[in-house]
Design a protein around this motif. Structure first.
Motif, PDB file in Angstrom:
ATOM      1  N   SER A  36       0.829  -1.215   0.000  1.00  0.00           N
ATOM      2  CA  SER A  36       0.000   0.000   0.000  1.00  0.00           C
ATOM      3  C   SER A  36       0.858   1.258   0.000  1.00  0.00           C
ATOM      4  N   SER A  54      -6.852   2.235   2.572  1.00  0.00           N
ATOM      5  CA  SER A  54      -6.593   0.852   2.231  1.00  0.00           C
ATOM      6  C   SER A  54      -7.854   0.209   1.661  1.00  0.00           C
ATOM      7  N   ASP A  75      -7.289  -4.447  -3.614  1.00  0.00           N
ATOM      8  CA  ASP A  75      -6.667  -5.376  -2.669  1.00  0.00           C
ATOM      9  C   ASP A  75      -7.544  -6.616  -2.643  1.00  0.00           C
ATOM     10  N   GLU A 104      -3.066  -5.353  -5.066  1.00  0.00           N
ATOM     11  CA  GLU A 104      -2.427  -6.109  -3.989  1.00  0.00           C
ATOM     12  C   GLU A 104      -3.037  -7.510  -3.940  1.00  0.00           C
TER      13      GLU A 104
HETATM   14 MG   LIG Z   1      -2.033  -3.039   1.731  1.00  0.00          MG
END
Ligand SMILES: [Mg+2]
Ligand SMILES: Nc1ncnc2c1ncn2[C@@H]1O[C@H](COP(=O)(O)OP(=O)(O)OP(=O)(O)O)[C@@H](O)[C@H]1O
Length: 153
Positions: A36, A54, A75, A104
């Motif tokens: 991140s 996030s 993510d 991610e």
């Molecule tokens: Mg992260």
């Protein structure tokens, strides 16, 4: 190679300002490895003005970049299977011709990953708190990834 947080962020800003879109960059590595941190730095370099929280719970956030393109920060940690990708608009993301896409936990997408992409892998070196091991490899034929390796002295 190993990088400090400042060096990693400088590299990220360079990517954000200079990489040719569309580009897909997978960010892998364990919890806390700096995925991140790198994604936010890319956003900063691309001129994203909002904070980039996030995406762990929301899975995917889209931002407008300074040149009118899109930055996607996803993510996939909470994705249970690649079948769930349809529900988060994955096809639009990988088909977006002006998108800089940062993902991610990209391995969760399995076969839905685009053929042309970068894989940046971050890890913890045996010694050196505050340093991260960085490995970069390309799959297929992605656009040049600027600024690696970086040394900010
Ligand atoms: Mg992260
Ligand atoms: N050299 C470094 N590069 C990046 N982050 C570093 C470095 N040294 C220390 N850190 C710290 O490590 C943490 C990295 O957190 P980050 O949220 O980026 O991890 P992550 O890989 O996204 O984890 P998650 O899988 O939980 O999303 C931050 O608190 C950051 O300050």
């Amino acid at each position: 190679m190993t990088l400090t947080e400042g060096e990693l962020a400088a590299w990220g800003r360079r990517i954000g300002s200079d990489v040719r879109v569309p580009v897909f960059i997978g960010l892998s590595g364990p919890l806390g490895a700096g995925k991140s941190v790198l994604a936010r730095a890319v956003g900063e370099g691309a001129g994203v003005l909002e904070p980039m929280p996030s995406p762990t719970f929301n899975i995917l956030f889209r931002y407008r970049t300074a040149d009118g393109g899109t930055l996607v920060h996803a993510d996939l940690y909470r994705l249970r299977s690649a079948d769930e990708l349809g529900g988060i608009g994955w096809e639009d993301v990988v088909g977006d011709e002006v998108a800089l896409v940062l993902v991610e936990w990209p391995e969760r997408a399995g076969r839905e990953l685009p053929a042309d992409r970068w894989e940046v892998s971050l890890g913890f070196p045996r010694r050196g708190p505050g340093l991260r091991r960085v490995e970069v490899r390309s799959c297929g034929d992605p656009p040049t990834l600027p600024g690696f390796p970086v040394r900010v002295l």
